[in-house]
Scaffold this motif. Structure first.
Motif: not given
Length: 357
Positions: A207-212, A267-274
């Motif tokens: 959920a954190l930093q995910r671009d839904y 595993s797909l990870n569409v993230m704004e930052d990590t």
């Protein structure tokens, strides 16, 4: 002796992930070297949901009580928790504050107390929020990072992007140590035979930093993929198509989440930052090929051999999904390499990092 001061959180409490579990693994495997002090799950402050005047007054009072608790009482609770520690701290001991630079669960006052009263003790402080969160903090208090870094000997991070952020914020480079986010490989490991399913199965988690919004567009443009979208408690169901190839999963117990990972391929990870991510490390330990947006510290964990690095845009992500969808042999190779890479993140390596400080 190394003393680990850690915060329990609702999101990871009782799971095989998070800092508390890491401390437990270290103390179990190296009982003569580590001792743990756990601060209980922070108190919640539910607000009144109505919009009338009475609710507004109640919420104002709740906010005042919460701020007072965070500012005055919470730091005292940490000092009370550590009273047994203070009775035995001696020269050469090391204290690790493992939830540092979080003003709403502050360990800063504890750091100042230890520095003042035990000057010969080595003091390390781990931070693992992203740069975006620190941008919000420094907008309100530009000197907060330098201020909090002052009483500790080293600032620890789980990724190079945060280390660079701290350096730019004025923390000397020699006062920063970059480590990594661990994975419990005894729990997170492949449960079934390594294979590629048809249609290919892609799981998305976190959920954190995910671009839904972007993720929803990707799902719609890939109808020949079987999607497992783990959205936790996020209310985003209306963003995704109600079709047989899309499974929307709400909050799951850890064992069920592990089962869903085990039945996936990618595993797909569409993230704004990590910085360092449970989702990334557990995905690799479960033998998943990785597709990630190329942000933050992601390359500290993933390499060209097990990961497709994407631009943060829908068409680029879809293009790369299609590349893997049509090349199952490549997916198998990536899955095998993910398993090997995850072995560099085991708890033994955390111990080696802490010993190197």
């Amino acid at each position: 002796m190394k003393y680990l001061i850690v915060q329990d959180w609702n999101s990871t409490s009782g799971n095989h992930a998070g800092m508390k579990h890491m401390c437990g693994l270290l103390a179990t495997q190296y009982p003569c070297e580590y001792e743990i002090y756990v601060k209980g799950i922070p108190r919640s402050w539910p607000l009144c949901r109505g919009k009338n005047l009475l609710c507004k007054i109640k919420n104002k009072l709740i906010s005042l009580k919460r701020n007072r608790y965070i500012r005055y009482i919470y730091p005292k609770e940490y000092l009370e928790l550590c009273q047994p520690l203070f009775a035995k701290l001696k020269e050469g001991d090391e204290v690790f504050l493992l939830e540092y630079l979080i003003p709403w669960a502050s360990q800063y006052e504890l750091a100042c107390y230890i520095r003042k009263n035990f000057p010969t003790v080595r003091l390390y402080a781990l931070s693992h929020l992203t740069g975006k969160y620190f941008d919000e903090m420094t907008a309100k208090d530009p000197d907060i990072i330098q201020k909090w870094a002052q009483p500790v000997d080293k600032m620890l991070t789980l990724g190079s992007s945060l280390s660079s952020y701290f350096e730019k914020a004025g923390v000397p480079k020699e006062k920063i140590s970059t480590g990594f986010h661990y994975v419990d490989s005894d729990y997170y490991h492949k449960q079934t035979e390594l294979c590629v399913h048809q249609p290919i199965r892609i799981i998305t988690m976190g959920a954190l930093q995910r671009d839904y919004q972007m993720l929803a567009e990707v799902v719609k443009k890939c109808p020949d993929v079987h999607w497992i979208v783990c959205r936790g408690r996020k209310k985003v169901d209306n963003m995704f198509p109600n079709t047989p190839n899309v499974e929307l999963k709400g909050f799951m117990e850890e064992e069920e989440l592990r089962r869903q990972m085990d039945r996936a391929d990618i595993s797909l990870n569409v993230m704004e930052d990590t910085v360092g991510s449970n989702v990334i490390t557990t995905s690799m330990a479960m033998g998943l090929a990785m597709i990630v947006t190329d942000v933050g510290s992601i390359r500290d964990y993933c390499g060209e051999d097990n990961t497709i690095f994407c631009q943060n845009e829908v068409e680029n992500i879809v293009k790369n999904i299609n590349r893997l969808k049509d090349n199952p042999q490549k997916v198998i190779q990536m899955k095998e390499i993910s398993l090997r890479r995850s072995q560099k993140l085991i708890i033994k390596e955390v111990n080696n990092w802490f010993n190197s400080l």
